[in-house]
Design an enzyme around this catalytic site. Sequence first.
Site, PDB file in Angstrom:
ATOM      1  N   CYS A  47     156.140  -3.587 100.797  1.00 44.70           N
ATOM      2  CA  CYS A  47     154.732  -3.434  99.733  1.00 44.70           C
ATOM      3  C   CYS A  47     154.872  -2.168  99.029  1.00 44.70           C
ATOM      4  O   CYS A  47     154.698  -2.053  97.526  1.00 44.70           O
ATOM      5  CB  CYS A  47     153.552  -3.486 100.694  1.00 44.70           C
TER       6      CYS A  47
ATOM      7  N   HIS B 259     150.133   0.516  97.254  1.00 45.43           N
ATOM      8  CA  HIS B 259     150.240   0.633  98.743  1.00 45.43           C
ATOM      9  C   HIS B 259     149.426   1.980  98.951  1.00 45.43           C
ATOM     10  O   HIS B 259     149.841   3.008  98.500  1.00 45.43           O
ATOM     11  CB  HIS B 259     151.597   0.642  98.989  1.00 45.43           C
TER      12      HIS B 259
END
Length: 533
Positions: free
Chosen positions: A73, A127
């Site tokens: 991510c 993120h």
Amino acid sequence: MKKLIAAALLGILSIAPLIAQEKSKPNVLFIAIDDLKPVLGCYGDKIIKTPNIDRLAKMGTVFLNNYCQQAVCGPTRASLLTGMRPDVTKIRDLKTKMRDMNPNIVTLPEYFISQGYTTSGVGKIFHPSCVDKKFDPQSWTIPFLVAKDSDYFNGPPVQKHYQSPELKALNAKEEGVSNDKKKGKKEDLDEDGGSSRGPAFECLDLPDNAYEDGVSTLLAEKQIIKLSKENKPFFMAVGFHKPHLPFVAPKKYWDLYKREDMPIAEFQEHAANSKDFPYQNSGELSSYSGVKEFAKFTDKSVNKFGLAIEKQKELVHAYYAAVSYTDAQVGILLNTLEKLGTLNSTIIVLWGDHGWHLGDHDMWGKHTNYEQATKAPLIIVGPGLKAGQSKSMTEFVDVFPTLCELSGGTVPTYLDGKSLVPVMKNNKVSVKEYAMSQYPRKMDKADLKKEDGKGKLMGYSMRTEQYRYTVWLKNFTSDQVYSADKVYNIELYDYVKDPLEKVNVSADKKYAAIAADLDKKLVAYFKSKEVKL
């Protein structure tokens, strides 16, 4: 007084064209979906139920061969949202902060601010551990939208995930789901997996806004309506968490499928002629309760997980339900634009940040350089452009320049990607020969001892139309000077003859010329990075 009025009118008339010009710019709806692999109707999946994403696909271009820059991510989002590769952003893990490494880096929403846009976001865009204050405040002209406890049906979920009465009761007694970090390979854990002791999925008869994505959708809907009334164009980013683990979704989405119909991966072994280190041990999934007891762990030395078939089908069912849940949220956003009369005049981009191994190669999760982890969905709608599908190789670094051009802005010359607008105008056009992904690893244990523990590897994976050529390099990243003596291991897969990556043919004499050609291109890629950096 007449002179003052005349001057005021002249001033108003002089800024009126600027206001009109700003308003004439297309709005942008930017949809990010966590852990979504290309299991969508528009990508040819016959089982999945994704009518709303398929509806979006019929409005724009579906990029059939799109790849992320690093299959986890933090790095992939930083890369897409800056148009720069991981070796430029310096984000190759889930803890490094983007602006600590690049204080002056410009994000995509920041670019749109410079173009006169209002920028707003909700859900998971960056993120959270890779940017300041979880949301990167300077990217948004409006403070990032965060749900209140009262926004949820039946109150906020436990650990942001679960509505189970049992888990809520345990959590109230401080005996249930814990935040304590478990030990495990950092590259195999995500911000949710590895820190949760809850179940891998949940199926309850609840409305969509019992969970985070349903609430985010309602907040986004209100924000879009509000922004549409203003005199400035907007960039609205909506990030959905599902189908990220744990796979929680209301029961009605589970009911769309029959457990017995759930597909399992056709090839669940490691590729012949491959080493152990490129694979991962499904640590993210196994950190959730109710999983390990169904794994055989037949050979821990080579990461053999061996999940029971009934558990595989259960998890695939859960993943598909979570995908359909997110698809329903996308439908609400599209319906909102349609009611406002702006659906056909809005730039819309939808992407999943990387792929996901659903049992492929005996792995669950992302965190590799293989096809199932690096290939990710990308759909872009450009007002006035015909819908279609493209087989051109594309990458997430291409999204930034594409949105610049679609919105009428100038494409920054420093970006690593290429605009995909030519492809959107003519689906037969190809903008690049290959896509690049990378992933860090460590050497096999025996070799690591020989290197006195200094055996860090970075695998650079070149995906062409037919081949994947991955070179694992010792203590090297592409912002350094390349040297052939840093090569530790090589993988080569032929997707025409071997679409499931069953055999590494890098040492096969029949592929010597092909490997040499791909290696030449990879070295040229490294050389181009040396000049740039």
